[in-house]
Structures are given as C-alpha cells and as structure tokens.
Scaffold this motif. Sequence first.
Motif, PDB file in Angstrom:
ATOM      1  N   LEU A  61       0.838  -1.200   0.000  1.00 50.44           N
ATOM      2  CA  LEU A  61       0.000   0.000   0.000  1.00 50.44           C
ATOM      3  C   LEU A  61       0.872   1.248   0.000  1.00 50.44           C
ATOM      4  O   LEU A  61       1.914   1.297   0.649  1.00 50.44           O
ATOM      5  N   VAL A  62       0.426   2.257  -0.731  1.00 45.12           N
ATOM      6  CA  VAL A  62       1.114   3.542  -0.817  1.00 45.12           C
ATOM      7  C   VAL A  62       0.082   4.627  -0.512  1.00 45.12           C
ATOM      8  O   VAL A  62      -1.011   4.614  -1.077  1.00 45.12           O
ATOM      9  N   ALA A  63       0.413   5.552   0.390  1.00 45.36           N
ATOM     10  CA  ALA A  63      -0.526   6.598   0.785  1.00 45.36           C
ATOM     11  C   ALA A  63       0.064   7.977   0.545  1.00 45.36           C
ATOM     12  O   ALA A  63       1.280   8.174   0.613  1.00 45.36           O
ATOM     13  N   ALA A  64      -0.808   8.945   0.257  1.00 48.10           N
ATOM     14  CA  ALA A  64      -0.375  10.324   0.046  1.00 48.10           C
ATOM     15  C   ALA A  64      -1.485  11.271   0.481  1.00 48.10           C
ATOM     16  O   ALA A  64      -2.674  10.937   0.385  1.00 48.10           O
ATOM     17  N   ASN A  65      -1.103  12.424   0.971  1.00 48.04           N
ATOM     18  CA  ASN A  65      -2.099  13.459   1.272  1.00 48.04           C
ATOM     19  C   ASN A  65      -1.565  14.814   0.855  1.00 48.04           C
ATOM     20  O   ASN A  65      -0.353  15.034   0.770  1.00 48.04           O
ATOM     21  N   ASP A  66      -2.473  15.730   0.545  1.00 45.56           N
ATOM     22  CA  ASP A  66      -2.058  17.052   0.066  1.00 45.56           C
ATOM     23  C   ASP A  66      -3.258  17.987   0.111  1.00 45.56           C
ATOM     24  O   ASP A  66      -4.380  17.580   0.471  1.00 45.56           O
ATOM     25  N   GLY A  67      -3.036  19.221  -0.279  1.00 46.33           N
ATOM     26  CA  GLY A  67      -4.094  20.215  -0.386  1.00 46.33           C
ATOM     27  C   GLY A  67      -3.971  20.959  -1.703  1.00 46.33           C
ATOM     28  O   GLY A  67      -3.235  20.540  -2.604  1.00 46.33           O
ATOM     29  N   VAL A  68      -4.652  22.083  -1.803  1.00 50.78           N
ATOM     30  CA  VAL A  68      -4.633  22.879  -3.022  1.00 50.78           C
ATOM     31  C   VAL A  68      -3.936  24.217  -2.781  1.00 50.78           C
ATOM     32  O   VAL A  68      -3.696  24.969  -3.711  1.00 50.78           O
ATOM     33  N   GLY A  69      -3.591  24.509  -1.530  1.00 50.89           N
ATOM     34  CA  GLY A  69      -2.920  25.763  -1.221  1.00 50.89           C
ATOM     35  C   GLY A  69      -3.817  26.960  -1.440  1.00 50.89           C
ATOM     36  O   GLY A  69      -5.046  26.865  -1.404  1.00 50.89           O
ATOM     37  N   THR A  70      -3.199  28.115  -1.690  1.00 50.93           N
ATOM     38  CA  THR A  70      -3.986  29.345  -1.793  1.00 50.93           C
ATOM     39  C   THR A  70      -4.706  29.493  -3.127  1.00 50.93           C
ATOM     40  O   THR A  70      -5.361  30.511  -3.365  1.00 50.93           O
ATOM     41  N   TYR A 129     -12.850  29.963  10.436  1.00 53.55           N
ATOM     42  CA  TYR A 129     -12.880  30.430   9.052  1.00 53.55           C
ATOM     43  C   TYR A 129     -13.904  31.560   8.966  1.00 53.55           C
ATOM     44  O   TYR A 129     -14.964  31.481   9.588  1.00 53.55           O
ATOM     45  N   GLU A 130     -13.585  32.595   8.195  1.00 56.58           N
ATOM     46  CA  GLU A 130     -14.475  33.745   8.071  1.00 56.58           C
ATOM     47  C   GLU A 130     -15.453  33.552   6.920  1.00 56.58           C
ATOM     48  O   GLU A 130     -15.039  33.257   5.794  1.00 56.58           O
ATOM     49  N   GLY A 131     -16.727  33.719   7.197  1.00 57.30           N
ATOM     50  CA  GLY A 131     -17.745  33.713   6.152  1.00 57.30           C
ATOM     51  C   GLY A 131     -17.696  32.484   5.272  1.00 57.30           C
ATOM     52  O   GLY A 131     -17.793  31.351   5.743  1.00 57.30           O
ATOM     53  N   ALA A 132     -17.525  32.716   3.962  1.00 60.24           N
ATOM     54  CA  ALA A 132     -17.550  31.624   2.988  1.00 60.24           C
ATOM     55  C   ALA A 132     -16.176  31.000   2.754  1.00 60.24           C
ATOM     56  O   ALA A 132     -16.034  30.133   1.893  1.00 60.24           O
ATOM     57  N   ASP A 133     -15.147  31.438   3.496  1.00 62.81           N
ATOM     58  CA  ASP A 133     -13.813  30.851   3.319  1.00 62.81           C
ATOM     59  C   ASP A 133     -13.847  29.352   3.581  1.00 62.81           C
ATOM     60  O   ASP A 133     -14.594  28.867   4.433  1.00 62.81           O
ATOM     61  N   TYR A 134     -13.023  28.628   2.836  1.00 60.96           N
ATOM     62  CA  TYR A 134     -12.901  27.188   3.076  1.00 60.96           C
ATOM     63  C   TYR A 134     -11.502  26.716   2.741  1.00 60.96           C
ATOM     64  O   TYR A 134     -10.711  27.429   2.118  1.00 60.96           O
ATOM     65  N   ASP A 135     -11.189  25.522   3.176  1.00 65.33           N
ATOM     66  CA  ASP A 135      -9.930  24.882   2.811  1.00 65.33           C
ATOM     67  C   ASP A 135     -10.200  23.403   2.566  1.00 65.33           C
ATOM     68  O   ASP A 135     -11.207  22.853   3.032  1.00 65.33           O
ATOM     69  N   LEU A 136      -9.293  22.782   1.825  1.00 61.28           N
ATOM     70  CA  LEU A 136      -9.460  21.387   1.426  1.00 61.28           C
ATOM     71  C   LEU A 136      -8.201  20.590   1.740  1.00 61.28           C
ATOM     72  O   LEU A 136      -7.092  21.104   1.635  1.00 61.28           O
ATOM     73  N   ALA A 137      -8.398  19.336   2.096  1.00 62.14           N
ATOM     74  CA  ALA A 137      -7.289  18.384   2.201  1.00 62.14           C
ATOM     75  C   ALA A 137      -7.751  17.072   1.588  1.00 62.14           C
ATOM     76  O   ALA A 137      -8.941  16.727   1.652  1.00 62.14           O
ATOM     77  N   GLY A 138      -6.833  16.370   0.968  1.00 59.72           N
ATOM     78  CA  GLY A 138      -7.175  15.103   0.331  1.00 59.72           C
ATOM     79  C   GLY A 138      -6.245  13.996   0.791  1.00 59.72           C
ATOM     80  O   GLY A 138      -5.083  14.246   1.157  1.00 59.72           O
ATOM     81  N   PHE A 139      -6.755  12.781   0.776  1.00 58.54           N
ATOM     82  CA  PHE A 139      -6.007  11.614   1.228  1.00 58.54           C
ATOM     83  C   PHE A 139      -6.267  10.474   0.241  1.00 58.54           C
ATOM     84  O   PHE A 139      -7.419  10.116  -0.005  1.00 58.54           O
TER      85      PHE A 139
END
Length: 358
Positions: free
Chosen positions: A63-72, A152-162
């Motif tokens: 098994l190989v695993a990775a996680n990341d986001g999309v940044g700004t 988080y303010e108002g409609a701001d959001y962040d994402l992370a993936g696995f």
Amino acid sequence: MSKSPKNGLTYAEAGVDIDAGNAMVEAIKPLVRSTRRPGADGEIGGFGGLFDLKAAGFKDPILVAANDGVGTKVKIAIETGINDTVGIDLVAMCVNDLVVQGAEPLFFLDYYATGRLDPAVGAAIVAGIAEGCRQAGCALIGGETAEMPGLYEGADYDLAGFAVGAAERGRLLPRGDIAPGDVLVGLASSGVHSNGFSLVRKVVAAAGLDWQAPAPFATGKALGAALLTPTRIYVKSLLATLRKTDAIKALAHITGGGFPENIPRVLPVGLAVRLDLDAIRPPPVFGWLAREGGIAEAEMLRTFNCGIGMVAVIARDAEKDVMATLTEAGEAPVVIGEIVAATGNGPRVATTGRLQLD
C-alpha cells in the motif's frame, strides 16, 4: 451574575447548520456513486469507507498513501465563485504522488472545512473531486465536512485530500538501476497546477487586475477562470505505460520546489541531472507571470512547473519505445535532459539553455 438564556441555545445559533450538512450529503451521493470501481462498492454515510484489495485484483500488494491540499489556489475559487475545479486539483495532487511510486490509486477521501456551510458550494467542490477520481480511476469512499465559524471567516474554506494506492511487491518506483546516460522525458502541464499561488496572487495584485479581467495570456478567458485551470492527472497514461514497458526507472511529480527540489528526490546518491531548458516550452501563463512580476528564471524553476508537470527517467536504449507508448496513451512527451554523475558540491539539477519566457 450572568443569567442563562430564557430559551436554550442551539447549534445553528452558534453558526453550525446540521441540516445543511445533511442536505449536502444527500446532494453528493450520486457523485460518489459515479466513482465506484472494483473493490469499492459501499455508500457514503457510515463511519468509515471500505476497500477490498482482492476484488481489485491484487495478489501481493504494497500500500502507498499520500495526502495534500490545493494551497492558496482555493482563495481564487472562493473570490470568483468558481468552485467546481479545485476538487480536481485536490485529487491530482495526491494521486500523481502515488503513481510516481508505481502505485495504482485505489481510493480517495476528502476533508472540507468552512466557516459557513453552503450545500451548493460543497456539492460543486465534491463534483470536482468526483471528476478527479474518475480521471484517476479511484473511488471516492468517504470524507469529512467541518463547519467551523470563528476559525474560518464567512464563505472561506480549505481542502485536504487523502489517497491510497497499491503496487505489486517488487514493482515500486524508483528503481535502483538509474545510471548516467538515462534520459529525462517531460510530460506537459496544463498550466500553473496547484503550486506557487501565493506568488501568483501577489503578481495579480501588483498588476492591479481583478479576477474578471481578460486573462493577458489566454484569449477569451477571464483571469480567474484561466488561473483555475485544473492540475493534470497523469495516472492513466503512466499506468498504461508502466504496464506495457519495463523501461521507466523513476517518475518525479513537479510540484512545490519545482525542478531543483523534486527531481533529486528520486535519484540515488552520486547522480545528478542536466536539464535542457531549450527543450521546454512554457505555456503563456508562465511568460506573463515572469514579465509582470519581474521573476528571475531561477525563481521560476524552483516555484513553478514551467510547463512540465511530470518527469520520467528512462533507459536511453528504450527512449523510442517509451515515447511511442506515452504518445499512444495521450501524452506529448519531450526529452528534456539526462542523468549525469554528480560533481562535488555542485547542484543536483544543472541547466543548459534558457526558458522561453519572452
């Protein structure tokens, strides 16, 4: 002495709408179903996702695993209201990191955090994630949505993936036989992908442009929409090539750190790279960023992919066959350098020529 409220407070009054969360889950169920593949047949909504490696056809897997986001890059999505592409980026950043190790992506989970949950925005994001999963051939088997007013303010959001993938034992990359004379083959990017957006946003601000302005580098597109072009997913073309030929010795995903940081990650001690910049044809967005921001070539190379999102190391005598196989799989491969012996304290990535950023 403080008095208790006459009527008891609710979670909704604190800023968290459970009903909105439930509505979003119902809205995304068809999207999740569209990513099913052998080994993943469950519904979302449980406490965990299931995957059957045997049903996926593996005999002795690692098994190989990775996680990341999309940044700004998500900031541009938020400010433009274009939320259906960053999910593709999220998947791409994870699954491309799996395939460089020779692994087939199997399943994906996401984490979506926001100050105020808007089910329509959430569904658009998950639609992008589902599209990314379909492009990568992996199943979206679960995730988490967190509504956190005050963080988080108002409609701001962040994402992370696995993401989790698998490779049969003995088929992992990089291989141990990389040697001087091996060829570097580059695969084209779709643009900036998902790295360097803090610098991109600074350039845009310095230029005095808004996201609805015509993109100076893309005819007929608004600037924000052009910059939100999703990261390419290389999984299917690379897996097809890996299965057809045994000549790929290593793969490097060109993300944060660009060429100088990512290519050496797959090289044995004592080896370096000679990169031919004349062979690289950066898309117009990179020329615009370099000119508008006065960004030096060395800074471009260590911040952006400059038009090459993936690099393969192949044996020179297999160059023709691998290039043909990649082309058949839908890529437009180009030779961009070679492996050389490292010299003392010299750079692991030396360059010749210059980027065409004029």
